[in-house]
Motif scaffolding. Structure first.
Motif, PDB file in Angstrom:
ATOM      1  N   LEU A   1       6.269  19.681 -25.522  1.00  0.00           N
ATOM      2  CA  LEU A   1       6.726  19.154 -24.232  1.00  0.00           C
ATOM      3  C   LEU A   1       6.171  17.749 -24.001  1.00  0.00           C
TER       4      LEU A   1
ATOM      5  N   SER B   1      15.728  19.163 -24.618  1.00  0.00           N
ATOM      6  CA  SER B   1      14.867  19.280 -23.442  1.00  0.00           C
ATOM      7  C   SER B   1      14.852  20.715 -22.917  1.00  0.00           C
TER       8      SER B   1
ATOM      9  N   PHE C   1      11.551  22.967 -22.758  1.00  0.00           N
ATOM     10  CA  PHE C   1      11.096  23.322 -21.421  1.00  0.00           C
ATOM     11  C   PHE C   1      10.924  24.830 -21.280  1.00  0.00           C
TER      12      PHE C   1
ATOM     13  N   SER D   1      20.298  21.998 -13.524  1.00  0.00           N
ATOM     14  CA  SER D   1      18.882  21.659 -13.702  1.00  0.00           C
ATOM     15  C   SER D   1      18.048  22.161 -12.534  1.00  0.00           C
TER      16      SER D   1
ATOM     17  N   MET E   1      11.518  27.808 -13.473  1.00  0.00           N
ATOM     18  CA  MET E   1      10.150  27.540 -13.903  1.00  0.00           C
ATOM     19  C   MET E   1       9.139  27.869 -12.809  1.00  0.00           C
TER      20      MET E   1
ATOM     21  N   PHE F   1       6.392  17.858 -11.355  1.00  0.00           N
ATOM     22  CA  PHE F   1       7.522  17.832 -12.269  1.00  0.00           C
ATOM     23  C   PHE F   1       8.832  17.424 -11.624  1.00  0.00           C
TER      24      PHE F   1
ATOM     25  N   ILE G   1      11.471  15.685 -14.002  1.00  0.00           N
ATOM     26  CA  ILE G   1      12.501  16.607 -14.474  1.00  0.00           C
ATOM     27  C   ILE G   1      13.856  16.274 -13.879  1.00  0.00           C
TER      28      ILE G   1
ATOM     29  N   PHE H   1      15.757  14.171 -17.463  1.00  0.00           N
ATOM     30  CA  PHE H   1      15.119  14.988 -18.489  1.00  0.00           C
ATOM     31  C   PHE H   1      16.138  15.843 -19.216  1.00  0.00           C
ATOM     32  N   PHE H   2      17.093  16.383 -18.470  1.00  0.00           N
ATOM     33  CA  PHE H   2      18.047  17.326 -19.051  1.00  0.00           C
ATOM     34  C   PHE H   2      19.351  16.667 -19.513  1.00  0.00           C
TER      35      PHE H   2
END
Lengths: 479, 640
Positions: B49, B83, B87, B336, B343, B479, B483, B488-489
Motif C-alpha cells: 500500500l 489500487s 487496498f 469508491s 474499510m 485517508f 483515497i 486513488f481508484f
C-alpha cells in the motif's frame, strides 16, 4: 564398421545384468545391498547416457530398430519409473525378508523387453519384446513361493499369456501372408498403396486384426480378456503388483501405437469399433465389479481395468487429438498407480502387508500425512479437480465431445461417477472408521510423498505433460 | 511486486497446511505458525500500500500460469495488482492479523486450538484469493472456499446444536447466491468466451446490443447477468431477502464473527460489484435494484436490531444494516465511497465484536444485555474502546465512520436520490439507538458481576482491541483525502470523475466537511438519537416498557425479522419437509430406492454373481472365455 550406439542402452543393460548376477553370487547375504545399488546405478547411468548421447542416437535411425525421439523419451520415462519402483520394492522386500537380487534382475529383463518394444519397427522384433516382458512378469508373479495364491496366479497368467501370444503370432503370420512383409512401415505402405481390396482380402485383414487386438487386449487387461488381472494383482507381492500396474501399461500402449497407428492406420474402419467395444466393456466391468470388492488390491485391479477402458476410448477414435489424450491418460494413470501402490508398500498392518481395505481403517488417527496421500491419489483416480486424474478424464471426454460421440461421452461421465463411489469409500474408511489395527510405516515416506504431490502439481500445472504428450504423438501425424 | 503479492496470498495457505498436517499438540507452536504466516501477509500488504501511494504506476496483471486451454478459450491463473486489490488486501490482512492475535487469548482454553487456526488461516488465504483474482474462475474458487471456511467456523463447536443448524443455514443460503453467481459466470463465458474481467470489459459494447429470451420475454443480456451476479453478492453480503443467515452465524466463536461475519467475508459481495464497476454501470435497472435493496436493508435490519437482546445479534444486524449502506452507495455508482465505508466499517465493526468477545468472556458466556450491567469499572479498556467504536458506528463527526457514512448520505443527496437520502438519514437515528442501547445497558447501571482482582484480560485480548481503536477513529480522517480526492481508484473503479466532482463541491477537505456536517440534517438526527437513547435506556426505563407494550405488535414483527425468521426456521423447513416427505415416499422410496438403487444394486449383484461364476478361478474357464470372446469378435466383425 557398424555403429552400435543406437542399440547401446540395450547392450549396457544386458551386460550389466550378467555382471551383477555374477557379483551377486559372491556377496554375503548382508551385503546384498551392494547389488541393489549397482542396479540403481546402472539405471541412472542409462538415463544419463540417453540424455548425453541424445542427438547422436536419434541420428542413427536403423530400419528395424528405430531410435527416434519418441522411443528415447519413452525409454527415459520407463527407466526413471523403474528406479522409483525399485526403491519402493527394495524397502518392502527387505522388510519382509524376501529380498533376492534376482527379483530385480528379472525385472530388468522385463525392462529390456519394454525397451525393445519402444524401438521395434518390425513385427517380429516387437513380438520378441512382448515375450521378453511377459516371461519376466510370469516369473516375478511366481516369486512369492510360499503363497499358493502366487503360484496359482502365475500359472494362470502363464497359460493364458501363452494363448494370447499364440493369437498374436497367428495374427502376425496372417499379416505377413497378406502383405509379404513384417516391417511396420512397409505394412503401412502396402495397405496404403493397395487401395481398394476385394472381400477375401478384407476378411483376411479382419481376422488378423481380431487376433492381434484380442491378444493386445489381453496384455493390456481389457475386458473381456481381463480375468487374469484380479487374480494376479491379488496373488502377487505388492511390489510385483506395483510393477505390473505401471510400466507394462506404458509398454502395451506403445504396442498399440506402433501397430494400430503406425502400421494399420489404413484399416482404421476395421479396428476402431473393436477397440471401442473393448473399451466400453472394460469401463463397465471394471467400475461395477470394483464396487463389491473388499480386498484393496482386487479393487485396484478392477480400477485398472476401468482406466484401461478410458485409454482404449482414446485409441479407438484414431485422431491426433485422441491419441494425445490417451497418451496423457496413460502417463498420468501410471503416476497415480505408482503413487497408490507406493504408499501401500510403506504401510504394514500388524506386521503384514496391506490386503483388505478395512485394514486401513482410521489411518488418519495416527498417520495423518499418509492418510492425506491416499486421499490425494483416490481423489485423483476418481477424477476430481485440481488433481491430474481430472485433466486426464477431461481431455478424453473433450475429445469425445469434439468428435460428436455424445452418447459415449455421457456414458463415460456416468461411469466415472459410479467409479467415484469405490474410491471415496476408501477415503471414508481411512478418515471416518475406528482404528482397528496396528499400523506401522516401514520407512519415511519422502519419495512417495513427492510422487503423490506430483499428482497435485501436475493437476495445477498440467501443461508440461500435455505438451509432452502432444510432442510424442506429433511424429505419427506429421506426414 | 509479483513476488510480494504471491507471498501475501500464499503465506496463510502455507500456514494453514502446516497447521493441518503437523497436528502438533503444543499451543505455542500453533500460535507461532498461525500468527507468523498472517503477519507476513499483513506486513507485505501494508508495504504494498505504501509503495503504491508513492508510485501509483505499478498496476498490472501478472500471469502465474495457464491452467487449462481448450480450442475455444484459455484459463489463466493470474493476479491483478491495482489500487483496489492492494487496498482490500491491506484491510483483510490487517484485520485478520489482529483477530488472530486476539484469538490466541480468546480460544486459549479450547481443545481444538490447532483446528481453529488452521481454519482461520485458510479463510484468510481464500479471501485474498478473491481479492487478487483477475478472472471469474479464481473469483469463484475463492468464493466457494470462503463459504466453506465460514461453514466450518460457524460450526466450530461441533457439539453445539444451534451452531450446527446455523452453519447449515449459512451454507444453504449462500448456495442460493452461488447459483446466481455461477449462472452469471456461465452466461458471461457463453457470450464473451473468456472469464477474464478485462475481456468482459472490452466486449461490453457488443454485449449491450444483445438480448436473451426467457420464456418468450426478451431481456437485456447485461441486465440479466448483472442481476444474477448481484444475487451472488446479496447472499454473501447478507442483503434482503437473503440476509437471515448472518445473525444465526453468530453461534460461532466471537473472533470469527469479527473476522468473517463483520470485516471481511461479508464484504466480498460489495467488493465484487465494485470490481466489476464498468460492467454494472451498463445496467441502470440493476443499479436501481441494488440501491433499493441497499436502502431497504439498511433501515429494516437496523429496526430489527432495536428489539434484540443478544449483544452479538445486535451487532450482526448492525453489520447487515451497514452493508446496506455500502450497497446503496454501489447502487448510486459511488463505488469508491462504498469501498471507503467498507474499510472503516471493517475496522470499527471488528473492534465492536472484539469488545463484545471481551465482555462475553468476562461474563461467563452470557450474551443477553439485559443480564449484563455495570461493566464500566471492571473492563475500563474495553469500555473506552467500545465507546469509541460506537461513536464511529453512529458517525460522530471526525471519527472514521462519520466520514465514510456521511459521505455516502451526502453523495446520495447531491446525486438527487432524495428518497434514499431520507431513508439512510433516518437510519442514523436507529443506529444511534441500538448502539447506545448496548453501551448503556452493558457498561452503566448497577454492577452485577463481582469485580475480580484481575481487572482486564491478558495481553493477547487487550492489545488488538487497543490497536484497532486507532484505525476505527482516525483512518477516515487520514485517508479520505488521498483515497477519494487524489484519484486513488482511477485505475480500478470508474466513478472517479463523479466522486471527485462531489468531493470538490461538498466535501472540499475533511475538516470543512465536519464543520459543514454540524449544520446538516444527519447531525441533528444523530443528536436526536443520542437524546432519545439517553432518555429511553438511561433515565426512564419504564417509559420504554410502556412503549414496547403499546407497540407489541410492531415489536413482534421486528422480533420475527419481518417473518424471515419464521420463513427460514419454520415455514420453509416445514413445506420443504412436506415436499421432501412426499418426494421421499413417492419418488425416492419407490422409484429411486426400489427401482434404481436397489434395482440396480440387484442387477449389479446378479451381474457380479454371473461374472463371478465366470471368474471361477478355474484356468480352463478363463481360457474358454477368452476363446469364446475371440470367436464372437470374429463373427461380429466378419463382414464389416
Amino acid at each position: 564398421m557398424m555403429n552400435f550406439l543406437f542399440i547401446m542402452p540395450e547392450i549396457i543393460i544386458t551386460t550389466s545384468m550378467s555382471v551383477i548376477l555374477l557379483i551377486d553370487l559372491f556377496l554375503k547375504k548382508k551385503n546384498k545391498i551392494i547389488s541393489y545399488y549397482l542396479i540403481q546405478f546402472t539405471l541412472l547411468f542409462l538415463i544419463f547416457f540417453l540424455i548425453r548421447n541424445f542427438e547422436q542416437i536419434t541420428s542413427l535411425n536403423h530400419q528395424d530398430f528405430s531410435t527416434d525421439i519418441f522411443s528415447i523419451v519413452f525409454k527415459t520415462i520407463l527407466l526413471s519409473g523403474l528406479i522409483i519402483i525399485f526403491y519402493y520394492s527394495y524397502n518392502f522386500l527387505r522388510y519382509f525378508k524376501v529380498y533376492k537380487t534376482e527379483y530385480f534382475l528379472i525385472c530388468l529383463f522385463g525392462l529390456l523387453g519394454m525397451m525393445i518394444i519402444t524401438s521395434a519397427q518390425d513385427l517380429l522384433i516387437l513380438y520378441l519384446g512382448i515375450e521378453l516382458l511377459s516371461l519376466s512378469l510370469y516369473s516375478i508373479i511366481a516369486y512369492n513361493k510360499d503363497s499358493a495364491f502366487s503360484s496359482e496366479a502365475a500359472i494362470k497368467y502363464y497359460v493364458l499369456g501363452a494363448i494370447a501370444s499364440g493369437f498374436l503370432l497367428f495374427g502376425i503370420s496372417l499379416i505377413y501372408g497378406l502383405t509379404g512383409t513384417i516391417s511396420l512401415n512397409e505394412v503401412f505402405q502396402f495397405i496404403y498403396d493397395s487401395g481398394s481390396r476385394d472381400a477375401v482380402q478384407n476378411v483376411g485383414y479382419i481376422f488378423a486384426l481380431t487376433f492381434i487386438i484380442v491378444s493386445l487386449g489381453f496384455k493390456f487387461g481389457a475386458a473381456p480378456f481381463h480375468m487374469w488381472i484380479p487374480d494376479v494383482y491379488h496373488g502377487s507381492l505388492l511390489p510385483t503388483t506395483l510393477l505390473l500396474s505401471s510400466l507394462p501399461k506404458i509398454a502395451v500402449f506403445i504396442i498399440f501405437i506402433k501397430l494400430l497407428l503406425q502400421a494399420f492406420i489404413g484399416l482404421f474402419h476395421f479396428w476402431a469399433d473393436m477397440i471401442l467395444i473393448l473399451a466400453l466393456i472394460s469401463i463397465v466391468i471394471g467400475n461395477i465389479i470394483a464396487i463389491v470388492q473388499t480386498n484393496f488390491k482386487r479393487m485396484l485391479a478392477y480400477s485398472t481395468i476401468a482406466n484401461i477402458g478410458f485409454i482404449l476410448i482414446g485409441i479407438s477414435l484414431g485422431t491426433q487429438e485422441s491419441f494425445t489424450a490417451a497418451t496423457f491418460y496413460t502417463l498420468s494413470y501410471v503416476i497415480m498407480s505408482m503413487a497408490i501402490f507406493g504408499i501401500l508398500t510403506f504401510i504394514t498392518i500388524n506386521g503384514k502387508a496391506v490386503e483388505e481395505i478395512s485394514d486401513l481403517s482410521g489411518l488418519n488417527e495416527n498417520h495423518p500425512w499418509q492418510a492425506f496421500l491416499i486421499l490425494l491419489t483416490m481423489l485423483s483416480l476418481a477424477g476430481i479437480p485440481p488433481l491430474i486424474g481430472f485433466h486426464a478424464k477431461l481431455f478424453l471426454i473433450q475429445v469425445l465431445v469434439n468428435s460428436s460421440y455424445f452418447i459415449i461421452a455421457l456414458f463415460a461421465v456416468i461411469m466415472t461417477v459410479i467409479g467415484a463411489y469405490y474410491y471415496l469409500r476408501v477415503i471414508k474408511v481411512i478418515y471416518f472408521d475406528k482404528v482397528s489395527t496396528k499400523i506401522n510405516l516401514i520407512i519415511s515416506s519422502l519419495i512417495v510423498s513427492i510422487n503423490t504431490l506430483l499428482l497435485l502439481y501436475l493437476g495445477l500445472f498440467p501443461y508440461n505433460l500435455v505438451n509432452l504428450s502432444k510432442f510424442l504423438m506429433s511424429g505419427f501425424f506429421s506426414t | 511486486m509479483f513476488l510480494i503479492s504471491l507471498l501475501i496470498i500464499f503465506s496463510p495457505l502455507i500456514g494453514s497446511i502446516l497447521l493441518l498436517f503437523l497436528q502438533n499438540k503444543s499451543k505455542s507452536k500453533t500460535t507461532f505458525i498461525a500468527n507468523f504466516s498472517i503477519a507476513i501477509s499483513a506486513v507485505l500488504s501494508f508495504a504494498l500500500l505504501i509503495f503504491f501511494l508513492i508510485n501509483p504506476d505499478v498496476v498490472n496483471n501478472y500471469k502465474l500460469y495457464t491452467w487449462l486451454s481448450t480450442e475455444q478459450s484459455v484459463f489463466n491463473i493470474s493476479i491483478i495488482i491495482d489500487s483496489l486489490s492492494i487496498f482490500m488486501s491491506f484491510i483483510v490482512s490487517t484485520v485478520s492479523l489482529l483477530v488472530h492475535v486476539y484469538s490466541v487469548g480468546y480460544m486459549n482454553k479450547e481443545s481444538s486450538y490447532n483446528r481453529f487456526f488452521a481454519y482461520t488461516t485458510f479463510f484468510t488465504f481464500s479471501m485474498l484469493l478473491i481479492i487478487f483474482a483477475n478472472n471469474f474462475l479464481q473469483l469463484f474458487i475463492g468464493w466457494e472456499l470462503v463459504g466453506l471456511s465460514s461453514y466450518l467456523l460457524i460450526g466450530f463447536w461441533t457439539n453445539k446444536e444451534t451452531a450446527i443448524k446455523a452453519n447449515l443455514k449459512a451454507f444453504i443460503v449462500n448456495r442460493i447466491g452461488d447459483i446466481g453467481l455461477i449462472l452469471g459466470v456461465c452466461l458471461i463465458f457463453a457470450h464473451v468466451g473468456s472469464l477474464d474481467y478485462k475481456d468482459l470489459f472490452l466486449s461490453l459494447p457488443e454485449l449491450s446490443q444483445k438480448t436473451i429470451s426467457i420464456v418468450g420475454v426478451h431481456v437485456s443480456l447485461i441486465s440479466l447477468i448483472a442481476f444474477l451476479l448481484f444475487l451472488g453478492a446479496a447472499a454473501k453480503s447478507a442483503q434482503i431477502p437473503l440476509q437471515f443467515w448472518l445473525p444465526d452465524s453468530m453461534e460461532g466463536p466471537t473472533p470469527i464473527s469479527a473476522l468473517i461475519h463483520a470485516a471481511t467475508m461479508v464484504t466480498a459481495g460489495i467488493y465484487m460489484i465494485a470490481r466489476l464497476s464498468p460492467f454494472f454501470e451498463q445496467s441502470l435497472y440493476v443499479l436501481d435494484i441494488i440501491l433499493f435493496i441497499g436502502c431497504l436493508t439498511a433501515i429494516s435490519m437496523g429496526l430489527v436490531a432495536l428489539v434484540q437482546n443478544d449483544i452479538k445479534r445486535i451487532i450482526a444486524y448492525s453489520t447487515i444494516s451497514q452493508l446496506g449502506y455500502m450497497m446503496a452507495a454501489l447502487g448510486a455508482s459511488y463505488y469508491s465511497l462504498a469501498i471507503f465505508h467498507l474499510m472503516t466499517h471493517a475496522f470499527f465493526k471488528a473492534l465492536l465484536f472484539l469488545c463484545a468477545g471481551s465482555i462475553i468472556l468476562k461474563c461467563n458466556h452470557e450474551q443477553d444485555i439485559d443480564k449484563i450491567s455495570g461493566l464500566k469499572n471492571i473492563l475500563p479498556i474495553t469500555y473506552s474502546a467500545f465507546l469509541l467504536a460506537s461513536l464511529s458506528l453512529i458517525g460522530f463527526p471526525l471519527t472514521s465512520g462519520f466520514f465514510s457514512k456521511d459521505m455516502i448520505i451526502e453523495a446520495l443527496k447531491y446525486n438527487g436520490n432524495i428518497n434514499s437520502y431520507y431513508i439512510l438519514s433516518f437510519s442514523i437515528f436507529i443506529t444511534t439507538l441500538y448502539t447506545l442501547k448496548i453501551l448503556i445497558k452493558v457498561f452503566f447501571g448497577e454492577q452485577k458481576e463481582k469485580a475480580s482482582s484481575e481487572l482486564e484480560h491478558d495481553n493477547p485480548i487487550i492489545v488488538p482491541i487497543v490497536l484497532l481503536v486507532i484505525p476505527s477513529i482516525f483512518i477516515g480522517l487520514f485517508f479520505i483525502g488521498p483515497i477519494i480526492n487524489d484519484q486513488f481508484f482511477t485505475t480500478s473503479l470508474i466513478d472517479t470523475p463523479k466522486t471527485n466532482l462531489f468531493y470538490e463541491t461538498i466535501v472540499i477537505n475533511p475538516i470543512l466537511f465536519s464543520v459543514h456536517s454540524l449544520t446538516s440534517s444527519s447531525f441533528y438526527i444523530l443528536i436526536l438519537g443520542v437524546l432519545f437513547s439517553y432518555f429511553f435506556y438511561f433515565k426512564k426505563a419504564k417509559f420504554l416498557i410502556l412503549i414496547s407494550e403499546k407497540l407489541s405488535f410492531t415489536k413482534n414483527i421486528l422480533l420475527s425479522e419481518y417473518g424471515f425468521n419464521n420463513l427460514s426456521n419454520i415455514i420453509i423447513p416445514h413445506y420443504f419437509k412436506r415436499f421432501g416427505n412426499f418426494v421421499w415416499n413417492k419418488a425416492d422410496k419407490i422409484i429411486i430406492d426400489d427401482v434404481f438403487v436397489n434395482g440396480i444394486g440387484r442387477i449389479i449383484n446378479r451381474f457380479s454373481i454371473k461374472i463371478r461364476s465366470l471368474q471361477t478361478g478355474f484356468l480352463y474357464h478363463y481360457a474358454f472365455t477368452m476363446i469364446v470372446s475371440l470367436i464372437i469378435f470374429l463373427l461380429v466383425f466378419y463382414d464389416y
